[in-house]
Motif scaffolding. Structure first.
Motif, mmCIF file in Angstrom:
data_model
loop_
_atom_site.group_PDB
_atom_site.id
_atom_site.type_symbol
_atom_site.label_atom_id
_atom_site.label_comp_id
_atom_site.label_asym_id
_atom_site.label_seq_id
_atom_site.Cartn_x
_atom_site.Cartn_y
_atom_site.Cartn_z
ATOM 1 N N TRP A 1 75.403 59.894 16.738
ATOM 2 C CA TRP A 1 75.634 60.033 15.293
ATOM 3 C C TRP A 1 77.104 59.844 14.957
ATOM 4 C CZ3 TRP A 1 72.437 59.965 11.299
ATOM 5 C CH2 TRP A 1 71.092 60.210 11.526
ATOM 6 N N HIS B 1 80.017 58.803 6.921
ATOM 7 C CA HIS B 1 78.967 58.655 5.916
ATOM 8 C C HIS B 1 78.795 59.928 5.107
ATOM 9 C CE1 HIS B 1 78.155 55.045 8.101
ATOM 10 N NE2 HIS B 1 77.126 54.753 7.335
ATOM 11 N N LEU C 1 76.194 62.212 2.584
ATOM 12 C CA LEU C 1 74.771 62.494 2.492
ATOM 13 C C LEU C 1 74.342 62.469 1.029
ATOM 14 C CD1 LEU C 1 72.242 63.231 4.065
ATOM 15 C CD2 LEU C 1 72.874 65.627 3.802
ATOM 16 N N MET D 1 74.169 58.142 3.769
ATOM 17 C CA MET D 1 72.990 58.444 4.576
ATOM 18 C C MET D 1 72.051 59.297 3.735
ATOM 19 S SD MET D 1 71.229 58.524 7.411
ATOM 20 C CE MET D 1 72.365 57.700 8.485
ATOM 21 N N PRO E 1 68.154 61.449 3.734
ATOM 22 C CA PRO E 1 67.257 62.081 4.716
ATOM 23 C C PRO E 1 66.241 61.108 5.323
ATOM 24 C CG PRO E 1 67.597 63.560 2.882
ATOM 25 C CD PRO E 1 68.241 62.246 2.505
ATOM 26 N N ALA F 1 68.002 59.095 7.861
ATOM 27 C CA ALA F 1 68.312 59.932 9.019
ATOM 28 C C ALA F 1 67.086 60.089 9.918
ATOM 29 C CB ALA F 1 68.827 61.293 8.564
ATOM 30 N N GLU F 2 65.925 60.299 9.326
ATOM 31 C CA GLU F 2 64.700 60.425 10.118
ATOM 32 C C GLU F 2 64.410 59.130 10.876
ATOM 33 O OE1 GLU F 2 61.233 61.865 8.127
ATOM 34 O OE2 GLU F 2 62.198 63.748 7.539
ATOM 35 N N GLU G 1 66.565 56.768 11.803
ATOM 36 C CA GLU G 1 67.568 56.576 12.842
ATOM 37 C C GLU G 1 67.346 57.529 14.017
ATOM 38 O OE1 GLU G 1 69.795 54.260 13.146
ATOM 39 O OE2 GLU G 1 69.591 53.350 11.185
ATOM 40 N N GLN G 2 67.016 58.764 13.722
ATOM 41 C CA GLN G 2 66.797 59.748 14.782
ATOM 42 C C GLN G 2 65.559 59.395 15.600
ATOM 43 O OE1 GLN G 2 68.997 62.082 15.498
ATOM 44 N NE2 GLN G 2 67.790 62.719 17.256
ATOM 45 N N ALA H 1 64.158 65.887 8.173
ATOM 46 C CA ALA H 1 65.550 65.748 7.746
ATOM 47 C C ALA H 1 65.599 66.090 6.264
ATOM 48 C CB ALA H 1 66.058 64.333 7.978
ATOM 49 N N LYS I 1 68.258 67.463 2.926
ATOM 50 C CA LYS I 1 69.597 67.718 2.401
ATOM 51 C C LYS I 1 69.621 69.144 1.870
ATOM 52 C CE LYS I 1 72.949 65.925 -0.855
ATOM 53 N NZ LYS I 1 73.040 66.875 -1.928
#
Length: 85
Positions: free
Chosen positions: A22, A29, A31, A45, A47, A50-51, A53-54, A79, A81
């Motif tokens: 990350w 980045h 959020l 970025m 949520p 993020a999901e 990418e993760q 994910a 915020k």
């Protein structure tokens, strides 16, 4: 006891790989909410991003033979915020 040590080392590797990945991929980045419009070139970025990418990172670890149950990981991953930010 060897299996216990192996599990500890594997989880330590996972934690470090996630933090390093990350930090390298998204160094500055910000959020934003999922419904926030994002222009090309902005360092933002969401949520949902993020999901995705993760999940991609975990899939690489599964393909390397380090982890398993990608479907369960995708199902349980959340994910969000923080509403106060």
């Amino acid at each position: 006891s060897y299996q216990d040590l192996n599990a500890i080392r594997l989880m330590t590797y996972y934690r470090r790989s996630v933090v390093n990945w990350w930090d390298r991929k998204f160094p500055r980045h910000k959020l934003a909410d999922d419904n926030q419009p994002v222009n090309t070139g902005q360092s933002i970025m969401t949520p949902a991003m993020a999901e995705a990418e993760q999940t991609d990172h975990y899939e690489r670890l599964v393909n390397a033979g380090l982890f398993q149950d990608l479907a369960g990981y995708k199902r349980d991953l959340r994910a969000e915020k923080n509403a106060s930010e």
